[in-house]
Design an enzyme around this catalytic site. Structure first.
Site, short mmCIF file in Angstrom:
data_model
loop_
_atom_site.label_atom_id
_atom_site.label_comp_id
_atom_site.label_asym_id
_atom_site.label_seq_id
_atom_site.Cartn_x
_atom_site.Cartn_y
_atom_site.Cartn_z
CG ASN A 1 -5.11 -0.68 -11.94
OD1 ASN A 1 -4.70 -0.74 -10.77
ND2 ASN A 1 -4.70 -1.52 -12.87
CG HIS B 1 0.02 -2.30 -15.69
ND1 HIS B 1 -0.36 -3.48 -15.07
CD2 HIS B 1 0.98 -2.64 -16.59
CE1 HIS B 1 0.33 -4.48 -15.60
NE2 HIS B 1 1.14 -4.00 -16.52
N GLY C 1 0.79 -1.22 0.00
CA GLY C 1 0.00 0.00 0.00
C GLY C 1 0.83 1.28 0.00
CB SER C 2 4.22 2.24 -1.14
OG SER C 2 4.24 1.91 -2.50
CG ASN C 3 1.26 3.53 -5.69
OD1 ASN C 3 1.58 4.56 -6.26
ND2 ASN C 3 1.88 2.37 -5.91
C1 GRF Z 1 2.29 -0.94 -7.92
O1 GRF Z 1 3.51 -1.17 -8.52
C2 GRF Z 1 1.21 -0.80 -8.97
O2 GRF Z 1 1.69 -0.46 -10.22
C3 GRF Z 1 0.61 -2.16 -9.04
O3 GRF Z 1 0.73 -2.70 -7.76
C4 GRF Z 1 1.82 -2.10 -7.08
C5 GRF Z 1 1.34 -1.71 -5.73
O4 GRF Z 1 2.40 -1.30 -4.91
N1 GRF Z 1 -0.73 -2.09 -9.57
P1 GRF Z 1 2.13 -0.67 -3.48
O5 GRF Z 1 1.37 -1.70 -2.64
O6 GRF Z 1 1.35 0.58 -3.67
O7 GRF Z 1 3.50 -0.42 -2.94
#
Ligand code: GRF
Length: 201
Positions: free
Chosen positions: A108, A110, A18-20
């Site tokens: 989303n 990618h 969940g870093s994003n």
């Molecule tokens: C990201 O690299 C995104 O592109 C993919 O899943 C990954 C999630 O990473 N859909 P995080 O959990 O947000 O670190």
């Protein structure tokens, strides 16, 4: 009764670290028209739940079977007045009744340049390995709208980086993660800025 302000109210769906998701939470913390109101994971041990708790954002675990109860799931999203969905490392396909209901408001990201290196099984390090093995000179990120098929909705934004001769799946992954963090919340903000503010679905 307290007047409900109209806002873009985001539920983030994530299965892992969940870093994003963390970037979204901090980016929109004091935003006037956009808030992250809920974090949903299919995985009870996902670190994203810890991030949500630390940031004071409500979270809920919806494992595979929970999605069979359409009414309950929709009631849950409605109880947080969710009108926008952000997938951030969410490993499952959304049911068609979700993609239809929130059509045009599900995002989303990618970690490659779609339509290449996308589709079922293409996630995480699998993507970066495939990119390196293919010998292409460029990779990057793709932000797209979500429909009922993996990685096929309309593309909203792409950013490229060079794949350097010494790059490994690991070095590429690190650079791409950084790009994601710098761009994903901003791209969603820009796109939502052009949509009407609604109260809820
Ligand atoms: C990201 O690299 C995104 O592109 C993919 O899943 C990954 C999630 O990473 N859909 P995080 O959990 O947000 O670190």
């Amino acid at each position: 009764m307290k007047k409900q302000t109209k806002k873009h109210r985001i539920a983030i769906l994530a299965s892992g670290s969940g870093s994003n998701a963390g970037k979204f939470i901090s980016y929109f913390r004091d935003h006037q028209t956009i808030s992250v109101v809920l974090v949903v994971s299919n995985n009870a041990s996902a670190f994203v739940l810890q991030r949500a708790a630390n940031a004071g954002v409500p979270s809920v675990v919806l494992p595979r079977q929970a999605w069979e109860e359409k009414k309950k799931v929709l009631a849950l999203f409605d109880s947080y007045q969710v009108n926008t969905i952000v997938l951030a490392g969410y490993m499952r396909l959304l049911p068609p009744w979700m993609t239809e209901r929130y059509s045009g408001r599900i995002f989303n990201i990618h970690p490659a340049l779609l339509p290449d290196f996308g589709g079922k099984g293409m996630y995480g390090m699998h993507v970066h390995r495939a990119v390196i093995e293919s010998g292409v000179r460029r990779s990057g990120i793709t932000v797209h709208l979500v429909n009922e098929r993996y990685d096929e909705g309309p593309i909203l934004f792409q950013k490229q980086i060079d794949v350097l001769p010494g790059d490994t799946p690991e070095t590429l992954s690190k650079k791409i993660k950084q790009l994601e963090h710098e761009n994903y919340p901003r791209v969603v903000e820009e796109y939502l800025g052009a949509l009407p503010l609604i109260r809820q679905y």
